[in-house]
Design a protein around this motif. Structure first.
Motif, PDB file in Angstrom:
ATOM      1  N   ASP A 232       0.332  -1.102  -1.998  1.00 27.03           N
ATOM      2  CA  ASP A 232       0.493   0.089  -1.432  1.00 27.03           C
ATOM      3  C   ASP A 232       1.866   0.766  -1.702  1.00 27.03           C
ATOM      4  O   ASP A 232       2.840   0.160  -1.381  1.00 27.03           O
ATOM      5  N   LEU A 233       1.866   1.652  -2.545  1.00 27.53           N
ATOM      6  CA  LEU A 233       2.896   2.367  -3.415  1.00 27.53           C
ATOM      7  C   LEU A 233       2.989   3.841  -2.633  1.00 27.53           C
ATOM      8  O   LEU A 233       3.838   4.702  -3.164  1.00 27.53           O
ATOM      9  N   ARG A 234       2.429   4.129  -1.744  1.00 25.86           N
ATOM     10  CA  ARG A 234       2.307   5.501  -1.100  1.00 25.86           C
ATOM     11  C   ARG A 234       3.317   5.984  -0.810  1.00 25.86           C
ATOM     12  O   ARG A 234       4.477   5.296  -0.155  1.00 25.86           O
ATOM     13  N   ASN A 235       3.953   7.170  -1.036  1.00 27.01           N
ATOM     14  CA  ASN A 235       5.009   8.025  -0.265  1.00 27.01           C
ATOM     15  C   ASN A 235       6.243   7.483  -0.816  1.00 27.01           C
ATOM     16  O   ASN A 235       7.071   7.065   0.030  1.00 27.01           O
ATOM     17  N   ASN A 236       6.553   6.979  -2.045  1.00 29.18           N
ATOM     18  CA  ASN A 236       7.778   6.345  -2.656  1.00 29.18           C
ATOM     19  C   ASN A 236       8.343   7.298  -3.663  1.00 29.18           C
ATOM     20  O   ASN A 236       9.317   6.847  -4.129  1.00 29.18           O
ATOM     21  N   SER A 237       8.001   8.532  -3.889  1.00 33.34           N
ATOM     22  CA  SER A 237       8.520   9.500  -4.869  1.00 33.34           C
ATOM     23  C   SER A 237       8.606   8.938  -6.275  1.00 33.34           C
ATOM     24  O   SER A 237       9.592   9.124  -6.992  1.00 33.34           O
ATOM     25  N   LEU A 238       7.543   7.976  -6.475  1.00 34.07           N
ATOM     26  CA  LEU A 238       7.491   7.288  -7.948  1.00 34.07           C
ATOM     27  C   LEU A 238       7.116   8.510  -8.838  1.00 34.07           C
ATOM     28  O   LEU A 238       6.220   9.203  -8.880  1.00 34.07           O
ATOM     29  N   LYS A 239       7.948   8.450 -10.293  1.00 33.22           N
ATOM     30  CA  LYS A 239       7.358   9.288 -11.361  1.00 33.22           C
ATOM     31  C   LYS A 239       6.621   8.415 -12.319  1.00 33.22           C
ATOM     32  O   LYS A 239       6.091   9.223 -13.121  1.00 33.22           O
TER      33      LYS A 239
ATOM     34  N   LEU B 220      -7.444  -5.626  -6.242  1.00 25.88           N
ATOM     35  CA  LEU B 220      -8.627  -4.703  -5.791  1.00 25.88           C
ATOM     36  C   LEU B 220      -8.357  -3.255  -5.516  1.00 25.88           C
ATOM     37  O   LEU B 220      -9.332  -2.434  -5.742  1.00 25.88           O
ATOM     38  N   GLU B 221      -7.173  -2.979  -5.175  1.00 27.67           N
ATOM     39  CA  GLU B 221      -7.035  -1.713  -4.361  1.00 27.67           C
ATOM     40  C   GLU B 221      -5.385  -1.494  -4.834  1.00 27.67           C
ATOM     41  O   GLU B 221      -4.482  -2.267  -4.552  1.00 27.67           O
ATOM     42  N   ILE B 222      -5.209  -0.133  -5.363  1.00 28.31           N
ATOM     43  CA  ILE B 222      -4.008   0.302  -5.532  1.00 28.31           C
ATOM     44  C   ILE B 222      -3.822   1.659  -4.528  1.00 28.31           C
ATOM     45  O   ILE B 222      -4.726   2.708  -4.721  1.00 28.31           O
ATOM     46  N   ASP B 223      -2.936   1.880  -3.927  1.00 24.35           N
ATOM     47  CA  ASP B 223      -2.719   3.243  -3.254  1.00 24.35           C
ATOM     48  C   ASP B 223      -1.428   3.617  -3.906  1.00 24.35           C
ATOM     49  O   ASP B 223      -0.313   3.290  -3.188  1.00 24.35           O
ATOM     50  N   ALA B 224      -1.483   4.696  -4.552  1.00 20.89           N
ATOM     51  CA  ALA B 224      -0.162   5.208  -5.402  1.00 20.89           C
ATOM     52  C   ALA B 224      -0.261   7.052  -4.899  1.00 20.89           C
ATOM     53  O   ALA B 224       0.499   7.458  -5.690  1.00 20.89           O
ATOM     54  N   ALA B 225      -0.979   7.236  -3.845  1.00 23.85           N
ATOM     55  CA  ALA B 225      -1.018   8.606  -3.293  1.00 23.85           C
ATOM     56  C   ALA B 225       0.392   9.176  -3.083  1.00 23.85           C
ATOM     57  O   ALA B 225       1.327   8.376  -2.715  1.00 23.85           O
ATOM     58  N   HIS B 226       0.548  10.436  -2.960  1.00 28.11           N
ATOM     59  CA  HIS B 226       1.909  10.994  -2.347  1.00 28.11           C
ATOM     60  C   HIS B 226       3.160  10.512  -3.106  1.00 28.11           C
ATOM     61  O   HIS B 226       4.019  10.058  -2.521  1.00 28.11           O
TER      62      HIS B 226
ATOM     63  N   THR C 247     -10.732   0.131  -6.055  1.00 33.72           N
ATOM     64  CA  THR C 247     -10.225   1.487  -5.436  1.00 33.72           C
ATOM     65  C   THR C 247      -8.878   1.937  -6.008  1.00 33.72           C
ATOM     66  O   THR C 247      -7.959   1.078  -6.038  1.00 33.72           O
ATOM     67  N   PHE C 248      -8.574   3.094  -6.344  1.00 37.20           N
ATOM     68  CA  PHE C 248      -7.228   3.601  -6.903  1.00 37.20           C
ATOM     69  C   PHE C 248      -6.930   4.842  -6.266  1.00 37.20           C
ATOM     70  O   PHE C 248      -7.964   5.776  -6.674  1.00 37.20           O
ATOM     71  N   LEU C 249      -6.353   4.992  -5.538  1.00 37.08           N
ATOM     72  CA  LEU C 249      -5.990   6.040  -4.554  1.00 37.08           C
ATOM     73  C   LEU C 249      -4.946   6.702  -5.400  1.00 37.08           C
ATOM     74  O   LEU C 249      -3.736   6.337  -5.102  1.00 37.08           O
ATOM     75  N   LEU C 250      -4.852   7.835  -5.909  1.00 38.62           N
ATOM     76  CA  LEU C 250      -3.897   8.960  -6.516  1.00 38.62           C
ATOM     77  C   LEU C 250      -3.669  10.203  -6.242  1.00 38.62           C
ATOM     78  O   LEU C 250      -3.264  11.076  -6.797  1.00 38.62           O
TER      79      LEU C 250
END
Length: 139
Positions: free
Chosen positions: A11-18, A31-37, A55-58
């Motif tokens: 879960d990398l969500r909401n981290n201002s990653l570039k 199995l799952e990456i959440d890099a949304a927001h 699952t890949f959430l972008l």
């Protein structure tokens, strides 16, 4: 990061990653990456090594494209969410491997609908903003 060989969810969500680290491709149990927001403008090609990724959430990034290798090599992938990105439905459909991905996605969600179970998104869509897909949908 390459030491995290048994990591299944990230879960990398909401981290201002570039950008996402290239080493993420070494986490072959994912199995799952959440890099949304975040502020992602591109994805590393090394992600194609994630053969178990489902699952890949972008959502809500700055993506204008997806590496073709993700559709070709991530053969377990059935959920790719790209809502609120500049990428177009036409660009996705033109990528080699998209049709195979789309078939996996449809089978997965058809099975859930047959059993009256829905994904956390609350519905079945193409993974991009509905207005974009409706604009490009065959009539």
């Amino acid at each position: 990061m390459s030491q995290l060989t048994i990591l299944q969810q990230l879960d990398l969500r909401n981290n201002s990653l570039k950008e996402l680290p290239q080493e993420l491709g070494c986490c072959q149990s994912l199995l799952e990456i959440d890099a949304a927001h975040n502020q992602l403008a591109a994805l590393p090609n090394q992600l194609c090594r994630l053969h178990s990724l489902r699952t890949f959430l972008l959502d809500s990034n700055r993506l204008t494209s997806v590496p073709v290798e993700i559709f070709q090599d991530c053969t377990a992938l059935f959920t790719l969410s790209l809502h609120n990105n500049p990428i177009t439905a036409a660009a996705l459909r033109d990528l080699n491997g998209f049709n195979e991905f789309d078939e996996r996605r449809r089978k997965k969600y058809s099975k859930q609908m047959d059993m009256h179970v829905m994904a956390p998104s609350g519905g079945f869509d193409e993974g991009a903003d509905a207005a974009q897909w409706q604009h490009w949908a065959p009539r």
